[in-house]
Design a protein around this motif. Structure first.
Motif, PDB file in Angstrom:
ATOM      1  N   ARG A   1       0.818  -1.218   0.000  1.00 22.00           N
ATOM      2  CA  ARG A   1       0.000   0.000   0.000  1.00 22.00           C
ATOM      3  C   ARG A   1       0.854   1.272   0.000  1.00 22.00           C
ATOM      4  O   ARG A   1       0.375   2.340  -0.336  1.00 22.00           O
ATOM      5  CB  ARG A   1      -0.950   0.004   1.204  1.00 22.00           C
ATOM      6  N   LYS A   2       2.122   1.137   0.408  1.00 21.58           N
ATOM      7  CA  LYS A   2       3.014   2.291   0.420  1.00 21.58           C
ATOM      8  C   LYS A   2       3.896   2.269  -0.830  1.00 21.58           C
ATOM      9  O   LYS A   2       4.228   1.200  -1.350  1.00 21.58           O
ATOM     10  CB  LYS A   2       3.921   2.250   1.658  1.00 21.58           C
ATOM     11  N   PRO A   3       4.318   3.417  -1.325  1.00 19.42           N
ATOM     12  CA  PRO A   3       5.263   3.438  -2.454  1.00 19.42           C
ATOM     13  C   PRO A   3       6.663   3.058  -1.997  1.00 19.42           C
ATOM     14  O   PRO A   3       6.932   2.928  -0.802  1.00 19.42           O
ATOM     15  CB  PRO A   3       5.208   4.901  -2.908  1.00 19.42           C
ATOM     16  N   GLY A   4       7.563   2.867  -2.955  1.00 22.10           N
ATOM     17  CA  GLY A   4       8.961   2.638  -2.620  1.00 22.10           C
ATOM     18  C   GLY A   4       9.424   1.203  -2.710  1.00 22.10           C
ATOM     19  O   GLY A   4      10.463   0.854  -2.151  1.00 22.10           O
ATOM     20  N   TYR A   5       8.684   0.353  -3.421  1.00 20.43           N
ATOM     21  CA  TYR A   5       9.054  -1.058  -3.521  1.00 20.43           C
ATOM     22  C   TYR A   5       8.959  -1.533  -4.970  1.00 20.43           C
ATOM     23  O   TYR A   5       8.306  -0.914  -5.811  1.00 20.43           O
ATOM     24  CB  TYR A   5       8.117  -1.925  -2.676  1.00 20.43           C
ATOM     25  N   VAL A   6       9.609  -2.635  -5.246  1.00 17.96           N
ATOM     26  CA  VAL A   6       9.332  -3.447  -6.436  1.00 17.96           C
ATOM     27  C   VAL A   6       9.180  -4.884  -5.957  1.00 17.96           C
ATOM     28  O   VAL A   6       9.692  -5.251  -4.895  1.00 17.96           O
ATOM     29  CB  VAL A   6      10.460  -3.375  -7.492  1.00 17.96           C
ATOM     30  N   THR A   7       8.458  -5.700  -6.705  1.00 15.09           N
ATOM     31  CA  THR A   7       8.334  -7.114  -6.375  1.00 15.09           C
ATOM     32  C   THR A   7       9.378  -7.913  -7.147  1.00 15.09           C
ATOM     33  O   THR A   7       9.964  -7.433  -8.126  1.00 15.09           O
ATOM     34  CB  THR A   7       6.937  -7.651  -6.723  1.00 15.09           C
ATOM     35  N   ILE A   8       9.591  -9.158  -6.717  1.00 14.92           N
ATOM     36  CA  ILE A   8      10.476 -10.048  -7.477  1.00 14.92           C
ATOM     37  C   ILE A   8       9.959 -10.190  -8.908  1.00 14.92           C
ATOM     38  O   ILE A   8      10.748 -10.254  -9.861  1.00 14.92           O
ATOM     39  CB  ILE A   8      10.570 -11.430  -6.796  1.00 14.92           C
ATOM     40  N   ALA A   9       8.638 -10.206  -9.066  1.00 13.31           N
ATOM     41  CA  ALA A   9       8.062 -10.322 -10.412  1.00 13.31           C
ATOM     42  C   ALA A   9       8.428  -9.117 -11.271  1.00 13.31           C
ATOM     43  O   ALA A   9       8.753  -9.271 -12.460  1.00 13.31           O
ATOM     44  CB  ALA A   9       6.545 -10.472 -10.320  1.00 13.31           C
TER      45      ALA A   9
END
Length: 432
Positions: free
Chosen positions: A12-20
């Motif tokens: 829900r928060k910005p600042g990430y990427v997933t492994i996908a």
């Protein structure tokens, strides 16, 4: 994400990427089947194909969400209606295999298969339940002893894994009436049946990869997200678990047995809530065969592992937003035989006020609203002897590490956890 869960707050928060995200950018086909208990839909978070449900748990036979009684099953973005012969553990594997067969065979793939079993409610197929009828008549006290000894015999545990005492709120099996044991036994029979069916489906997928010639160069990581769940559930008049009309979960009595020899349960930061095994299978990349590693890893380590093996890149920005740096370390050194993580890479937990930090073999842990406990996991993996009063300097040092981390990732500090109310979820059935 390679981040502590507080940093993305269930995406829900910005600042990430997933492994996908990362692997798709590196040329991988990205596939997912199963449980997505996070914000949005996997298709919006880096996955090319998705089948599963957008919640925490479902009726295994109908696919209907357990909490809201609505249909949150999805095929891509489209609502999926479960057929009459639906059983989710089989269906998730069916679609995983279907997606693999329909993907570009010239591209590498990343498959996230998030089976819900054996999460509550206790639903299983009759032919699987039948295998376990009568297997739990001896009760949790005898089985805890047997399991502890069997793990010793298999080399899974050693002298540092003492058998913790039975949870003090759980009765001795010998004190129960026949009516009470007849009420409790089917819960474990069905739970075992659910795991049996899960095992069959893991086998189906492995056999499919082997038939396609993909098994030797596919890294398979199999693990559970937490220890046994102690929260009793019974929301229908059907008192025998198994069929779709039932809505039952076992309580702390069987959970205490399932976590043997460890203490406490899901949601707690003690070993019974956080320590689960990881099975790694990759014939072309891992020389060890059937060996047991003592290396301690965490979910945050999966992102750096995937990036190293896929020769992918972790971005500093995505869609104009800055991305938090990765928090974990690659597991490849463990695949090569490294036994220790090292205190320079501590692991942290905080969930609903239960919190801990582990640095090397020392672990500082506390239940919500309770003070710190200190354990030397090298000699006391089951957390049976609290050493906090004997090592006040070490307690202070680890507590400072924890609070520094909590402030940085927006987790609860120790002082806030002290003021966090204890859980009100019931952990024991009222026995007949």
């Amino acid at each position: 994400t390679g981040l502590w869960h507080h940093q993305s707050d269930q995406l829900r928060k910005p600042g990430y990427v997933t492994i996908a995200h990362v692997l798709r950018d590196a040329g991988y086909t990205t596939l997912m089947s199963g449980k997505w208990h996070l914000d949005g839909n996997p298709i919006d978070h880096g996955f090319d194909r998705y089948f599963g449900f957008l919640s925490g748990c479902i009726n295994f036979f109908t696919g209907v969400d357990w909490q809201t009684n609505t249909n949150l099953m999805r095929l891509g973005h489209e609502e999926f209606q479960a057929p009459a012969d639906f059983y989710s553990t089989d269906a998730f594997t069916d679609y995983a295999i279907k997606f693999l067969d329909e993907s570009d065979q010239d591209k590498p793939f990343f498959l996230y298969l998030a089976h819900n079993a054996p999460h509550f409610p206790l639903h299983a197929l009759p032919e699987d339940i039948q295998k376990y009828e009568g297997r739990y008549q001896v009760g949790w006290d005898v089985i805890r002893q047997r399991r502890h000894q069997r793990m010793r015999d298999l080399g899974i545990t050693d002298d540092s894994w003492k058998l913790s005492k039975r949870d003090p709120k759980v009765e001795a099996w010998s004190t129960l009436t026949s009516t009470q044991t007849e009420f409790l036994e089917p819960m474990m029979e069905v739970y075992a049946a659910m795991i049996d069916r899960l095992d069959q489906n893991v086998g189906r997928l492995v056999n499919h990869l082997e038939q396609r010639g993909k098994l030797d160069n596919t890294l398979i990581l199999f693990f559970s997200d937490n220890g046994a769940c102690p929260y009793q559930r019974m929301r229908t008049d059907v008192r025998t678990p198994g069929p779709k009309e039932s809505d039952i979960a076992y309580d702390a009595r069987w959970a205490n047995m399932c976590n043997a020899p460890l203490r406490l349960y899901k949601q707690y930061a003690h070993e019974g809530g956080t320590s689960t095994p990881l099975i790694a299978h990759w014939p072309r990349g891992i020389k060890a065969r059937g060996e047991i590693s003592r290396y301690t890893g965490h979910l945050v380590d999966l992102m750096p592992t995937a990036i190293e093996l896929a020769k992918a890149s972790y971005p500093q920005k995505r869609k104009g937003e800055s991305i938090h740096p990765m928090e974990g370390i690659s597991l490849t050194s463990a695949f090569r035989g490294r036994e220790e993580r090292g205190s320079e890479h501590p692991i942290f937990w905080e969930y609903q006020g239960n919190h801990a930090v582990r640095a090397g073999h020392w672990k500082l842990v506390a239940e919500r609203s309770q003070e710190w406990e200190l354990y030397d996991l090298a000699s006391d993996r089951s957390e049976t002897t609290n050493l906090a009063s004997q090592h006040p300097t070490r307690v202070d040092s680890l507590a400072t590490q924890y609070d520094t981390w909590a402030k940085r990732v927006k987790a609860r500090s120790h002082s806030k956890c002290l003021s966090h109310s204890a859980s009100t979820q019931p952990q024991l059935f009222e026995l007949p």
